[in-house]
Write a protein that holds these residues in place. Structure first.
Motif, PDB file in Angstrom:
ATOM      1  N   THR A   1      -3.196  -1.100  -3.563  1.00 49.22           N
ATOM      2  CA  THR A   1      -2.420  -1.523  -4.172  1.00 49.22           C
ATOM      3  C   THR A   1      -0.956  -2.092  -3.327  1.00 49.22           C
ATOM      4  N   ARG A   2      -0.757  -1.224  -2.376  1.00 48.35           N
ATOM      5  CA  ARG A   2       0.464  -1.419  -1.421  1.00 48.35           C
ATOM      6  C   ARG A   2       0.001  -2.820  -0.732  1.00 48.35           C
TER       7      ARG A   2
ATOM      8  N   GLU B   1      -5.219   2.096   6.101  1.00 51.70           N
ATOM      9  CA  GLU B   1      -4.911   0.553   5.819  1.00 51.70           C
ATOM     10  C   GLU B   1      -5.698  -0.432   6.974  1.00 51.70           C
TER      11      GLU B   1
ATOM     12  N   LYS C   1       0.239  -5.816  -2.862  1.00 54.30           N
ATOM     13  CA  LYS C   1       1.732  -6.064  -3.137  1.00 54.30           C
ATOM     14  C   LYS C   1       2.245  -6.926  -1.980  1.00 54.30           C
TER      15      LYS C   1
END
Length: 185
Positions: free
Chosen positions: A44-45, A3, A48
């Motif tokens: 995707t996380r 991330e 979101k």
């Protein structure tokens, strides 16, 4: 760290998923390869969570391409991760290199220097790959040629990194002093 890499590269410019994967792979892929099964769920996380924006544009062939960009929330998260790396991100060389890759995004030189000081403190703590009754084994004490080699290379690498860290901290301190307004009598 995946991330952090995503946020860091997107802080520099919007990218397509494939371009992002190639940059992450170039950074640490030979040591810790990134798979689609890890990258795309992480993206995707982050979408979101409101840290990335995604929009679709026509691809070179028939398939559309997803372009990703950093949001204000994503930039704030990146800066927080850089200000306060986890202990393993300081102690693990590959993870620290990822932090180092994006540390320039922290606008405050004092905060940059603080991260470098944490790494320097870690490097100054006596350690080894091998121990004898709880005491770190030095290269000169290694039981075999190959362990001696590991320890000698680690020592040389550590010394070079300590030298650079000390120089970088000094440069950041000098730049910070030059940026500070002069205090008068």
């Amino acid at each position: 760290m995946l991330e952090l890499s995503i946020l860091g590269f997107l802080a520099e410019e919007p990218l397509h998923g494939y371009e992002l994967k190639e940059r992450i792979k170039a950074l640490s892929g030979h040591v810790r390869p990134v798979s689609d099964g890890a990258l795309y769920p992480a993206i995707t996380r982050l979408i979101k969570a409101g840290k990335l924006d995604e929009h679709t544009e026509p691809g070179a062939s028939a398939a559309p391409r997803r372009t990703l960009s950093l949001t204000g929330t994503g930039r704030a998260d990146l800066l927080e991760r850089l200000r306060h790396p986890k202990p393993v991100e300081i102690s693990d060389q590959v993870r620290f290199n990822t932090v180092l890759t994006f540390l320039r995004h922290l606008p405050d030189r004092r905060e940059q220097a603080a991260v470098l000081r944490r790494r320097l403190e870690f490097l100054d703590t006596p350690t080894s790959f091998f121990y004898d009754e709880g005491r770190p084994v030095r290269a000169e004490e290694a039981a075999d040629l190959f362990r001696e080699g590991m320890l000698r290379v680690a020592r040389a690498t550590g010394e070079a990194e300590r030298t650079w860290l000390e120089e970088a901290i000094e440069r950041l301190s000098r730049a910070e002093s030059a940026d500070s307004p002069a205090t008068g009598p």
